[in-house]
Design an enzyme around this catalytic site. Sequence first.
Site, PDB file in Angstrom:
ATOM      1  N   LYS A 162       0.837  -1.207   0.000  1.00  0.00           N
ATOM      2  CA  LYS A 162       0.000   0.000   0.000  1.00  0.00           C
ATOM      3  C   LYS A 162       0.880   1.268   0.000  1.00  0.00           C
ATOM      4  CE  LYS A 162      -3.162  -3.029   0.001  1.00  0.00           C
ATOM      5  NZ  LYS A 162      -4.120  -3.495   0.967  1.00  0.00           N
TER       6      LYS A 162
HETATM    7  C1  PLP Z   1      -5.061  -4.627   1.318  1.00  0.00           C
HETATM    8  C2  PLP Z   1      -6.533  -4.540   1.308  1.00  0.00           C
HETATM    9  C3  PLP Z   1      -7.327  -4.951   2.389  1.00  0.00           C
HETATM   10  C4  PLP Z   1      -6.783  -5.722   3.577  1.00  0.00           C
HETATM   11  O1  PLP Z   1      -5.769  -5.113   4.251  1.00  0.00           O
HETATM   12  P1  PLP Z   1      -4.766  -6.011   5.151  1.00  0.00           P
HETATM   13  O2  PLP Z   1      -3.972  -4.948   5.860  1.00  0.00           O
HETATM   14  O3  PLP Z   1      -3.955  -6.834   4.229  1.00  0.00           O
HETATM   15  O4  PLP Z   1      -5.595  -6.818   6.088  1.00  0.00           O
HETATM   16  C5  PLP Z   1      -8.686  -4.721   2.331  1.00  0.00           C
HETATM   17  N1  PLP Z   1      -9.263  -4.144   1.271  1.00  0.00           N
HETATM   18  C6  PLP Z   1      -8.547  -3.765   0.192  1.00  0.00           C
HETATM   19  C7  PLP Z   1      -9.251  -3.124  -0.945  1.00  0.00           C
HETATM   20  C8  PLP Z   1      -7.163  -3.973   0.168  1.00  0.00           C
HETATM   21  O5  PLP Z   1      -6.472  -3.611  -0.915  1.00  0.00           O
END
Ligand code: PLP
Length: 384
Positions: A186
Amino acid sequence: MSVRDSYIPYARQSVDQHDIDAVVAVLQSNWLTTGPYVAEFERAMCEQMKVTYGTAVSSGTAALHCAVHAVGISHGDEVIVSPITFAASANCILYQGGTPVFADVDYETMLISPQSVKNAITERTKAVIAVDYAGQPCDYVQLRQICDDHNLALIGDCAHSLGASLYGKTPAQYADCTTYSFHPVKHITSGEGGLVLTDNPEFAQRIKLFRNHGIDADHMQREKEGAWMYRMVELGYNYRISDFQCALATSQLKKLEGWLQRRAQIAARYDEVFGTIDDFDLLTTISGGVHAHHLYVLRLAPKHHADKRQQMFDALRQLRIGVNVHYIPIYHHLYYKKNVNQAALHCPNAEAAFERILSLPMYGTMTDAQVERVIDAVLDSLAR
Ligand SMILES: *Cc1c(COP(=O)(O)O)cnc(C)c1O
């Protein structure tokens, strides 16, 4: 191209010496978890997103679970969600005994379609989870109106959209709760981590309880009071995040603006080349929206089929370009096939888009040379 060319992943974190120093300082301090650096990160995110309450948690998935709990989803409630997202966006509904109802996306943007949301509302609908797919904000103006008209809670899954806005407001200023992820792919990372934002004090209180087993005071408060008493008032989880993770996230947040600018440059360069080739049908940006460019999604034109996407995918991987597909519609997953009413599904845009998309490498520290190597490889794989 030689096999010695280094692999370019679709996303990657960037950790510098400032980040490392920030983490080390916490490791040498008295608090490793639920201490001052967690609170500092929460304050920094609230300030940046212009909302009152922030709760940092152990993952983006935990953040979604907290939000679904906070708005009161329980057994038998329906929650409308986009199918073009990571499974966690819908799994969080199932955690609370709710039923995910998949609305279609708009073809042009692959964001949840407000009209499709409207069509999916029944008397059991309690909330909508909007996903800021690829990094651009959903149509929060229309979604807010629909939710207000039908007395539904609006949750924004903003795992892709840190830094995005719509008509000058952050998604957090439209939705009842927004959630973030700090997984290494992210915009900013804490290793694993997440956060929930809200302006609703009642929701904030429920989220804080839910993060810590449903216990109504954290250990620092107890320490101050010198009291052994604590009250577990509802069923919660251990969704806490450590201070060194939050020190890393706070340090990373300071670099977000620069990374966003770089991501926008890379997207503009990709658009410049691929936008003029009629083999591609690029996603459009919604009016009033500022895109955070988490993903660069290259979509093949309707004349192409899934086999062309597969052929390009294989060729690009061979050229050591880390392409990916975001996402397999959630209801395609085996678990959902077994547990969600397939007959009720009608998502033609999600289906059509899914077959022809590829995510190209996109991250804040990509060099111009890497961007050009990706472009050359895409053109090469298209011509094969
Ligand atoms: C990465 C992601 C998540 C989950 O996040 P984690 O930190 O991996 O639990 C949820 N929704 C979207 C759209 C994502 O890209």
